[in-house]
Design a protein around this motif. Sequence first.
Motif, PDB file in Angstrom:
ATOM      1  N   ALA A 121      -4.044 -34.836  39.037  1.00 27.81           N
ATOM      2  CA  ALA A 121      -4.217 -33.392  39.202  1.00 27.81           C
ATOM      3  C   ALA A 121      -5.625 -32.917  38.862  1.00 27.81           C
ATOM      4  CB  ALA A 121      -3.207 -32.645  38.343  1.00 27.81           C
ATOM      5  N   GLY A 122      -6.425 -33.737  38.167  1.00 22.62           N
ATOM      6  CA  GLY A 122      -7.768 -33.337  37.781  1.00 22.62           C
ATOM      7  C   GLY A 122      -8.141 -33.871  36.420  1.00 22.62           C
ATOM      8  N   VAL A 123      -9.346 -33.541  35.981  1.00 21.37           N
ATOM      9  CA  VAL A 123      -9.902 -34.088  34.746  1.00 21.37           C
ATOM     10  C   VAL A 123     -10.479 -32.958  33.909  1.00 21.37           C
ATOM     11  CG1 VAL A 123     -11.542 -35.727  33.761  1.00 21.37           C
ATOM     12  CG2 VAL A 123     -10.516 -36.205  35.979  1.00 21.37           C
ATOM     13  N   THR A 124     -10.277 -33.060  32.602  1.00 24.27           N
ATOM     14  CA  THR A 124     -10.850 -32.097  31.656  1.00 24.27           C
ATOM     15  C   THR A 124     -11.730 -32.834  30.652  1.00 24.27           C
ATOM     16  OG1 THR A 124      -8.929 -30.630  31.831  1.00 24.27           O
ATOM     17  CG2 THR A 124     -10.344 -30.356  29.910  1.00 24.27           C
ATOM     18  N   LEU A 125     -12.903 -32.316  30.411  1.00 29.28           N
ATOM     19  CA  LEU A 125     -13.833 -32.873  29.429  1.00 29.28           C
ATOM     20  C   LEU A 125     -14.008 -31.880  28.296  1.00 29.28           C
ATOM     21  CD1 LEU A 125     -16.028 -34.960  28.531  1.00 29.28           C
ATOM     22  CD2 LEU A 125     -17.656 -33.610  29.867  1.00 29.28           C
ATOM     23  N   GLU A 126     -13.802 -32.343  27.084  1.00 32.66           N
ATOM     24  CA  GLU A 126     -13.994 -31.506  25.907  1.00 32.66           C
ATOM     25  C   GLU A 126     -15.030 -32.171  25.006  1.00 32.66           C
ATOM     26  OE1 GLU A 126     -10.334 -30.731  23.902  1.00 32.66           O
ATOM     27  OE2 GLU A 126      -9.250 -30.262  25.749  1.00 32.66           O
ATOM     28  N   VAL A 127     -16.102 -31.449  24.733  1.00 27.95           N
ATOM     29  CA  VAL A 127     -17.148 -31.913  23.833  1.00 27.95           C
ATOM     30  C   VAL A 127     -17.204 -30.947  22.664  1.00 27.95           C
ATOM     31  CG1 VAL A 127     -19.603 -32.435  23.561  1.00 27.95           C
ATOM     32  CG2 VAL A 127     -18.455 -32.916  25.736  1.00 27.95           C
ATOM     33  N   GLU A 154     -12.546 -32.534  39.710  1.00 34.84           N
ATOM     34  CA  GLU A 154     -11.574 -33.381  40.391  1.00 34.84           C
ATOM     35  C   GLU A 154     -11.631 -34.819  39.903  1.00 34.84           C
ATOM     36  OE1 GLU A 154     -11.996 -33.062  44.585  1.00 34.84           O
ATOM     37  OE2 GLU A 154     -11.378 -30.960  44.671  1.00 34.84           O
ATOM     38  N   SER A 155     -12.809 -35.273  39.462  1.00 35.29           N
ATOM     39  CA  SER A 155     -12.938 -36.648  38.990  1.00 35.29           C
ATOM     40  C   SER A 155     -13.776 -36.688  37.720  1.00 35.29           C
ATOM     41  CB  SER A 155     -13.579 -37.547  40.057  1.00 35.29           C
ATOM     42  OG  SER A 155     -14.982 -37.386  40.090  1.00 35.29           O
ATOM     43  N   ALA A 156     -13.497 -37.694  36.899  1.00 27.76           N
ATOM     44  CA  ALA A 156     -14.225 -37.833  35.641  1.00 27.76           C
ATOM     45  C   ALA A 156     -15.690 -38.181  35.883  1.00 27.76           C
ATOM     46  CB  ALA A 156     -13.564 -38.906  34.785  1.00 27.76           C
ATOM     47  N   GLU A 157     -15.951 -38.987  36.897  1.00 27.45           N
ATOM     48  CA  GLU A 157     -17.327 -39.409  37.157  1.00 27.45           C
ATOM     49  C   GLU A 157     -18.201 -38.209  37.516  1.00 27.45           C
ATOM     50  OE1 GLU A 157     -19.654 -43.059  39.429  1.00 27.45           O
ATOM     51  OE2 GLU A 157     -17.511 -42.749  39.700  1.00 27.45           O
ATOM     52  N   ILE A 158     -17.696 -37.336  38.388  1.00 23.36           N
ATOM     53  CA  ILE A 158     -18.438 -36.137  38.760  1.00 23.36           C
ATOM     54  C   ILE A 158     -18.622 -35.226  37.549  1.00 23.36           C
ATOM     55  CG2 ILE A 158     -18.329 -34.007  40.114  1.00 23.36           C
ATOM     56  CD1 ILE A 158     -16.890 -35.599  42.291  1.00 23.36           C
ATOM     57  N   TRP A 160     -25.060 -38.446  33.059  1.00 24.73           N
ATOM     58  CA  TRP A 160     -24.919 -39.829  33.508  1.00 24.73           C
ATOM     59  C   TRP A 160     -23.456 -40.113  33.803  1.00 24.73           C
ATOM     60  CZ3 TRP A 160     -21.901 -42.630  30.077  1.00 24.73           C
ATOM     61  CH2 TRP A 160     -21.892 -42.220  28.742  1.00 24.73           C
ATOM     62  N   ARG A 161     -23.257 -41.181  34.573  1.00 29.86           N
ATOM     63  CA  ARG A 161     -21.924 -41.467  35.083  1.00 29.86           C
ATOM     64  C   ARG A 161     -21.149 -42.415  34.173  1.00 29.86           C
ATOM     65  NH1 ARG A 161     -22.749 -42.570  41.591  1.00 29.86           N
ATOM     66  NH2 ARG A 161     -23.874 -40.657  42.068  1.00 29.86           N
TER      67      ARG A 161
END
Length: 206
Positions: free
Chosen positions: A99-105, A114-118, A126-127
């Motif tokens: 369903a998608g990706v969430t990044l928490e810093v 939509e993707s972790a790499e993007i 960086w990827r």
Amino acid sequence: MKATLRLCCLLALTMTLAACSNLHQRETLEFGGDPAAWQAHRSAVAPLANWTLQGKLGVKAPRESGSGTLSWLQQQDHYDIRLSGPLGRGATRIEGSDAGVTLEVAGQPPATAESAEILLEQQIGWRLPVEHLLWWVRGLPAPDSPSRLQLNPDSQLARLAQAGWTVEYSRYQQVDGLTLPQRLQLSGHDVLLTLVITRWEPHLPE
């Protein structure tokens, strides 16, 4: 005698072709190992879709490098990866599924894509090929793109080239009857990642 020799050669060729046919259509075996043994190893590991692992991660990237710890929970298509240290930003969490990706810093609002790499390239610069790492961390090529394989004497991956990345496997470990990577190094897109897995906990289907 000549007829017997021809028969032996034909049988050997047939066995070789049969073994090679076991390779995935997108895989190219470049060097080493036994294709049939590789197929058996891959078939044993591929059903592993749920696991917990912990390890140490080293990162070298343009304008940034460091090391830290990694904790990874995988449940089918859902993953929850937590990093401490290597991004130089405190605690980092990458959670995703189809369903998608969430990044928490730490200290920043969550970001989604939509993707972790993007997402990582947008937010960090960086990827990190998370979608492929779901396969690579198990010592398998991802099935979605062509791959070039080199096998070690035990017919496990020694080197994998896929999607612009090179993955080198230097150590494996036995866990619950499975042979799983212990140390691997990824290089590509101006990034060098070294992962040492200190604890594997496979959750195998009963």
